[in-house]
Design a protein around this motif. Structure first.
Motif, PDB file in Angstrom:
ATOM      1  N   ARG A   1      -8.061  11.042   6.232  1.00  0.00           N
ATOM      2  CA  ARG A   1      -6.758  10.417   6.085  1.00  0.00           C
ATOM      3  C   ARG A   1      -5.780  10.988   7.104  1.00  0.00           C
ATOM      4  NH1 ARG A   1      -3.658  11.333   0.518  1.00  0.00           N
ATOM      5  NH2 ARG A   1      -3.481  13.386   1.465  1.00  0.00           N
TER       6      ARG A   1
ATOM      7  N   ARG B   1      -5.358  -4.419  -9.683  1.00  0.00           N
ATOM      8  CA  ARG B   1      -4.968  -4.541  -8.290  1.00  0.00           C
ATOM      9  C   ARG B   1      -6.202  -4.889  -7.464  1.00  0.00           C
ATOM     10  NH1 ARG B   1      -4.504  -0.787  -4.306  1.00  0.00           N
ATOM     11  NH2 ARG B   1      -5.425   0.756  -5.661  1.00  0.00           N
TER      12      ARG B   1
ATOM     13  N   MET C   1      -6.306   4.032   5.155  1.00  0.00           N
ATOM     14  CA  MET C   1      -5.383   3.019   5.683  1.00  0.00           C
ATOM     15  C   MET C   1      -3.934   3.481   5.575  1.00  0.00           C
ATOM     16  SD  MET C   1      -7.242  -0.373   4.203  1.00  0.00           S
ATOM     17  CE  MET C   1      -6.187  -1.669   4.811  1.00  0.00           C
ATOM     18  N   ILE C   2      -3.631   4.261   4.539  1.00  0.00           N
ATOM     19  CA  ILE C   2      -2.271   4.801   4.409  1.00  0.00           C
ATOM     20  C   ILE C   2      -1.933   5.662   5.624  1.00  0.00           C
ATOM     21  CG2 ILE C   2      -0.907   6.512   3.129  1.00  0.00           C
ATOM     22  CD1 ILE C   2      -0.896   3.861   1.780  1.00  0.00           C
TER      23      ILE C   2
ATOM     24  N   ILE D   1       4.762   8.203   5.941  1.00  0.00           N
ATOM     25  CA  ILE D   1       5.497   7.102   5.324  1.00  0.00           C
ATOM     26  C   ILE D   1       6.919   7.563   5.050  1.00  0.00           C
ATOM     27  CG2 ILE D   1       5.711   5.729   3.227  1.00  0.00           C
ATOM     28  CD1 ILE D   1       2.651   5.637   3.181  1.00  0.00           C
TER      29      ILE D   1
ATOM     30  N   LEU E   1     -11.156   3.714   1.404  1.00  0.00           N
ATOM     31  CA  LEU E   1     -10.662   2.987   2.583  1.00  0.00           C
ATOM     32  C   LEU E   1      -9.140   2.918   2.564  1.00  0.00           C
ATOM     33  CD1 LEU E   1     -11.556   1.328   5.077  1.00  0.00           C
ATOM     34  CD2 LEU E   1     -11.304  -0.697   3.660  1.00  0.00           C
ATOM     35  N   GLU E   2      -8.578   2.608   1.395  1.00  0.00           N
ATOM     36  CA  GLU E   2      -7.119   2.486   1.309  1.00  0.00           C
ATOM     37  C   GLU E   2      -6.438   3.813   1.614  1.00  0.00           C
ATOM     38  OE1 GLU E   2      -6.262  -1.020  -1.922  1.00  0.00           O
ATOM     39  OE2 GLU E   2      -7.016   0.883  -2.625  1.00  0.00           O
TER      40      GLU E   2
ATOM     41  N   PHE F   1      -4.650   9.940  -2.922  1.00  0.00           N
ATOM     42  CA  PHE F   1      -4.117   8.882  -3.777  1.00  0.00           C
ATOM     43  C   PHE F   1      -5.273   8.447  -4.657  1.00  0.00           C
ATOM     44  CE2 PHE F   1      -1.981   8.413   0.432  1.00  0.00           C
ATOM     45  CZ  PHE F   1      -0.844   9.098   0.069  1.00  0.00           C
TER      46      PHE F   1
ATOM     47  N   MET G   1       1.775  11.769   5.282  1.00  0.00           N
ATOM     48  CA  MET G   1       0.967  10.789   5.999  1.00  0.00           C
ATOM     49  C   MET G   1       1.844   9.859   6.825  1.00  0.00           C
ATOM     50  SD  MET G   1      -2.055  11.455   5.714  1.00  0.00           S
ATOM     51  CE  MET G   1      -1.843  13.178   5.371  1.00  0.00           C
TER      52      MET G   1
ATOM     53  N   ARG H   1       0.839  -1.204   0.000  1.00  0.00           N
ATOM     54  CA  ARG H   1       0.000   0.000   0.000  1.00  0.00           C
ATOM     55  C   ARG H   1       0.866   1.243   0.000  1.00  0.00           C
ATOM     56  NH1 ARG H   1      -3.114  -2.443   3.893  1.00  0.00           N
ATOM     57  NH2 ARG H   1      -2.144  -1.267   5.571  1.00  0.00           N
TER      58      ARG H   1
ATOM     59  N   VAL I   1      -8.135  -1.837   9.124  1.00  0.00           N
ATOM     60  CA  VAL I   1      -9.392  -1.686   8.379  1.00  0.00           C
ATOM     61  C   VAL I   1     -10.480  -1.161   9.301  1.00  0.00           C
ATOM     62  CG1 VAL I   1     -11.196  -2.949   7.153  1.00  0.00           C
ATOM     63  CG2 VAL I   1      -8.809  -3.457   6.699  1.00  0.00           C
TER      64      VAL I   1
ATOM     65  N   PHE J   1     -13.243   4.529  -5.650  1.00  0.00           N
ATOM     66  CA  PHE J   1     -11.938   5.127  -5.875  1.00  0.00           C
ATOM     67  C   PHE J   1     -11.992   6.593  -5.483  1.00  0.00           C
ATOM     68  CE2 PHE J   1     -11.057   1.501  -8.666  1.00  0.00           C
ATOM     69  CZ  PHE J   1      -9.806   1.191  -8.184  1.00  0.00           C
TER      70      PHE J   1
ATOM     71  N   TYR K   1      -8.719  -3.024  -1.347  1.00  0.00           N
ATOM     72  CA  TYR K   1      -9.290  -3.399  -0.072  1.00  0.00           C
ATOM     73  C   TYR K   1     -10.759  -3.070  -0.077  1.00  0.00           C
ATOM     74  CZ  TYR K   1      -4.748  -4.285   1.746  1.00  0.00           C
ATOM     75  OH  TYR K   1      -3.518  -4.816   1.947  1.00  0.00           O
ATOM     76  N   LYS K   2     -11.540  -4.031   0.290  1.00  0.00           N
ATOM     77  CA  LYS K   2     -12.975  -3.799   0.345  1.00  0.00           C
ATOM     78  C   LYS K   2     -13.403  -3.939   1.791  1.00  0.00           C
ATOM     79  CE  LYS K   2     -14.117  -3.103  -3.895  1.00  0.00           C
ATOM     80  NZ  LYS K   2     -14.261  -3.981  -5.022  1.00  0.00           N
ATOM     81  N   PHE K   3     -14.354  -3.141   2.142  1.00  0.00           N
ATOM     82  CA  PHE K   3     -14.864  -3.281   3.489  1.00  0.00           C
ATOM     83  C   PHE K   3     -16.090  -4.170   3.440  1.00  0.00           C
ATOM     84  CE2 PHE K   3     -17.107  -2.092   7.311  1.00  0.00           C
ATOM     85  CZ  PHE K   3     -16.077  -2.190   8.230  1.00  0.00           C
TER      86      PHE K   3
ATOM     87  N   MET L   1      -6.521   4.871  -5.485  1.00  0.00           N
ATOM     88  CA  MET L   1      -6.750   3.946  -4.380  1.00  0.00           C
ATOM     89  C   MET L   1      -8.167   4.198  -3.860  1.00  0.00           C
ATOM     90  SD  MET L   1      -3.075   4.409  -2.494  1.00  0.00           S
ATOM     91  CE  MET L   1      -2.945   2.920  -1.538  1.00  0.00           C
ATOM     92  N   THR L   2      -8.718   3.202  -3.201  1.00  0.00           N
ATOM     93  CA  THR L   2     -10.079   3.393  -2.712  1.00  0.00           C
ATOM     94  C   THR L   2     -10.061   4.316  -1.501  1.00  0.00           C
ATOM     95  OG1 THR L   2     -10.014   1.559  -1.182  1.00  0.00           O
ATOM     96  CG2 THR L   2     -10.701   1.048  -3.424  1.00  0.00           C
TER      97      THR L   2
ATOM     98  N   GLU M   1       1.504   7.287  -6.304  1.00  0.00           N
ATOM     99  CA  GLU M   1       0.415   8.231  -6.549  1.00  0.00           C
ATOM    100  C   GLU M   1       0.824   9.658  -6.199  1.00  0.00           C
ATOM    101  OE1 GLU M   1      -3.165   7.578  -7.282  1.00  0.00           O
ATOM    102  OE2 GLU M   1      -2.243   5.838  -8.213  1.00  0.00           O
TER     103      GLU M   1
ATOM    104  N   VAL N   1     -17.058   3.964   0.973  1.00  0.00           N
ATOM    105  CA  VAL N   1     -15.873   3.242   1.445  1.00  0.00           C
ATOM    106  C   VAL N   1     -15.086   2.520   0.353  1.00  0.00           C
ATOM    107  CG1 VAL N   1     -17.229   1.241   2.175  1.00  0.00           C
ATOM    108  CG2 VAL N   1     -15.020   1.684   3.216  1.00  0.00           C
ATOM    109  N   ASN N   2     -15.786   1.888  -0.600  1.00  0.00           N
ATOM    110  CA  ASN N   2     -15.056   1.115  -1.605  1.00  0.00           C
ATOM    111  C   ASN N   2     -14.898   1.837  -2.941  1.00  0.00           C
ATOM    112  OD1 ASN N   2     -14.720  -1.002   0.186  1.00  0.00           O
ATOM    113  ND2 ASN N   2     -16.665  -1.945  -0.376  1.00  0.00           N
TER     114      ASN N   2
END
Lengths: 403, 282
Positions: B190, A393, B126-127, A289, B122-123, B116, A287, A272, B155, B174, A396-398, B119-120, A279, B171-172
């Motif tokens: 985020r 890819r 998550m970052i 990282i 949620l992702e 991002f 964030m 991730r 999550v 993009f 992640y799904k909730f 990315m979704t 990106e 949530v899911n």
């Protein structure tokens, strides 16, 4: 109306082409009889040919444009092929079984030559997957990937030559050597990005090759190292055919191993972070990282795979010399990743097979081989710049609360 | 004697609760002095706004605090109100890398949205959890129990934040497919995932309509009241600023020209002059 305009444009293109090619295609001077031949037929053929090509090209571009507008108007991405492939279990399970069966019986129904090609293709699959970590996931353009491949190959060749170490001993050593070289290169260059990074890695790749070519005492120079032992299997000696088939299954296992690892890596905290880094670097750092560490991990892991494949390459060909590690190799591996679809495992696999097997099977038209190859690349980049398989890819799904 | 004690106590209390203290901060770009000896502080639980005309150096100030730029002079101190040992510990964060500053507990959003996008939702959140989790390569490959547990927690935590921000329905999706206002809120979500004690918002209401701005104001108040996160923000929408700020700092040409409560700032002639020019004050 639009049609008429298109025809007009294509018409001008063909006129222009006829004009450009006029001297070489129409006039032919016959010096012996002092005659000038006027081959008007060629002119007509070129005119018609370029007109048709231009028309088809424009039509396709228009289609593409229309498709994009439609997608925008709907406000949803149409589900890509890749997404369908990974999400529709009704499709991919039979496909996987078919592929597995084919892979199992392949060496017993095809000739040695075919098996050899397949082993090469599998090696490029793994190289592509390794580079995919660097380019596709972390977004670092690495043009010197072949350097790590060379490091792996030469570590096996030299260790085998000097100390008689076997394949299985050197495989992990090659991996570690690749990793270490990845970190050595990574530290100074990873503060660069984009084009600058590409140029520095390109330079590094050339440095490694030139060192191997010129440091005779160390690497035996351009004449290379021959008689490297093939991989052993608990001390059993194979015939040539047996050795190739063994190598084939080894590569199949190794490819599966790589797919497994890369898949797990990209669906992890680190994966991730790589994707986020690709990106947006600044947001990524903001964030929390660690940019350097994350980039270095990607770079070193990619290099690890190149190192391991280098060992396998040396074992397969039983001969290494610097000529195998030119920039063309790096470019080829990069093309595999870009053509297949950056960041997508299945895309890279398809890309590798397409790019390695197509030239082999096009040997019949060997004169036009590179021409076709180039044309395919141009067409791909115009109509599908995102690669064969895109966006495959697994996101992640909730799925509801975890209690 | 008594006055001295009160002063001492007041000073002590103030020090106790100040989460961000910037002293004498200066930042140069070549010959240009983008920030000129600026002092600023944010107390725990406060909403502080930084305003000023375009090019006053507000975003540069943010970039200095969050480590994107290294300031030429001055000090930036932070002290986490959630420090376990209860002893006031101010840390100087000048020159730290952005990721380390985020680890300390400062999180920011950007003026031009920097999500991002592929990315979704949620992702993306998550970052934000990255710096609070630790699983490495081995964990990713072997997917051992602690890694799986950590992923689950990430999550869960991220989804909780999305619920608080009101983005759980996306949530899911993009991130690039979200409506503009939701993208702005996702940036806040985020940032919140990094467990900050101070949230730095760079023009959070830019480009939002009235309704969205009102909701954003409510959201920011809620973050302050429920999550006890202090907030420092840059904003141009005066109605929005006046309604939510506890204190306002005004910058012009890299200098602080005024500070105070919204009511004070509204009447301050220097501020009016900076915004509207000389004629008005004449």
């Amino acid at each position: 109306m639009i049609k008429a305009q298109e025809i007009k444009k294509s018409f001008f293109v063909s006129i222009w082409f006829m004009f450009l090619t006029f001297p070489i295609m129409v006039i032919r001077v016959n010096p012996i009889e002092k005659l000038i031949e006027w081959r008007w037929k060629n002119l007509a053929l070129i005119g018609i040919g370029s007109f048709l090509l231009s028309f088809v090209w424009r039509y396709l571009l228009k289609q593409k444009e229309a498709g994009r507008k439609k997608a925008e108007a709907c406000g949803v991405d149409n589900i890509s092929l890749g997404r369908k492939l990974i999400e529709d279990s009704g499709f991919y399970i039979p496909a996987l079984i078919a592929a597995a069966v084919f892979a199992l019986v392949f060496p017993f129904i095809f000739s040695l030559y075919q098996i050899n090609i397949m082993v090469t293709a599998l090696m490029y699959v793994v190289l592509g997957l390794g580079l995919n970590i660097v380019v596709g996931l972390a977004g670092l353009l690495d043009l010197g990937y072949v350097a790590f491949y060379a490091v792996g190959a030469y570590s096996y060749a030299l260790l085998n030559y000097h100390f008689g170490l076997g394949f299985w001993t050197v495989l992990p050593i090659g991996a570690v050597a690749g990793f270490i070289f990845g970190i050595i290169l990574g530290f100074p260059v990873l503060r660069l990005r984009g084009d600058y990074l590409a140029i520095v890695t390109l330079g590094f790749g050339e440095i490694i090759r030139l060192v191997l070519e010129n440091w005779n005492e160390f690497s035996f120079g351009p004449s290379g190292i021959a008689n490297i032992s093939r991989p052993g299997f608990f001390g059993i000696q194979f015939s040539l055919q047996g050795a190739i088939i063994y190598l084939y299954f080894l590569m199949i296992a190794f490819t599966l191993f790589t797919i497994f690892i890369v898949n797990r890596l990209q669906n992890s905290r680190i994966g991730r972070a790589w994707i986020a880094l690709r990106e947006d670097e600044i947001a990524c750092q903001a964030m929390g990282i660690d940019k350097t560490k994350t980039k270095l991990t990607a770079f070193a892991l990619g290099a690890t795979w190149a190192g391991m494949i280098g060992v396998i390459f040396a074992a397969k060909t039983t001969f290494v010399n610097p000529a195998s590690f030119t920039f063309m190799e790096s470019a080829m591996i990069l093309s595999i990743v870009v053509l297949g679809g950056m960041g997508s495992i299945i895309g890279v696999i398809i890309g590798a097979f397409a790019l390695i097997l197509t030239p082999e099977y096009l040997r019949a038209f060997s004169d036009y081989r590179m021409l076709i190859f180039g044309a395919i690349m141009v067409i791909m980049m115009v109509f599908r710049p995102q690669g064969i398989i895109t966006n495959a890819r697994r996101t992640y799904k909730f799925h509801g609360r975890i209690s | 004697m008594r006055a001295g004690l009160i002063n001492f106590m007041a000073g002590f209390l103030k020090n106790m609760i100040s989460v961000l203290e910037v002293k004498n901060l200066t930042m140069n770009f070549g010959g240009l002095c983008a920030i000129d000896s600026l002092d600023l502080d944010v107390a725990q639980g406060e909403i502080v706004t930084l305003i000023g005309p375009n090019g006053a150096g507000k975003t540069t100030f943010f970039n200095c605090i969050t480590g994107i730029y290294n300031p030429a002079r001055g000090d930036i101190f932070v002290s986490s109100p959630w420090n376990k040992d209860k002893i006031k510990k101010q840390e100087r964060i000048n020159g730290l890398k952005p990721n380390h500053i985020t680890e300390k507990g400062l999180a920011r959003t950007f003026q031009n949205i920097r999500l991002f996008s592929n990315m979704t939702v949620l992702e993306n959140v998550m970052i934000g959890r990255h710096c609070r989790t630790s699983s490495g390569i081995a964990g990713a490959v072997f997917r051992n129990r602690s890694t799986v547990k950590e992923e689950k927690e990430v999550v869960e935590y991220s989804y909780n934040i999305l619920e608080k921000i009101g983005l759980s329905s996306f949530v899911n999706e993009f991130a690039k497919n979200l409506p503009y206002g939701a993208q702005r809120r996702l940036e806040i979500a985020r940032a919140m995932a990094t467990e900050p004690f101070l949230l730095l918002l760079d023009e959070p209401a830019a480009g939002m309509n009235l309704q969205e701005t009102r909701e954003l104001a409510e959201l920011i108040m809620r973050i302050r009241d429920r999550e006890h996160i202090s907030i420092l923000l840059i904003e141009h929408d005066m109605k929005f600023v006046m309604s939510i700020s506890d204190r306002i700092f005004v910058m012009d040409y890299g200098r602080k020209i005024a500070q105070g409560t919204p009511a004070e700032i509204r009447k301050n002639p220097v501020v009016i002059k900076a915004y509207l020019g000389d004629e008005i004050s004449a």
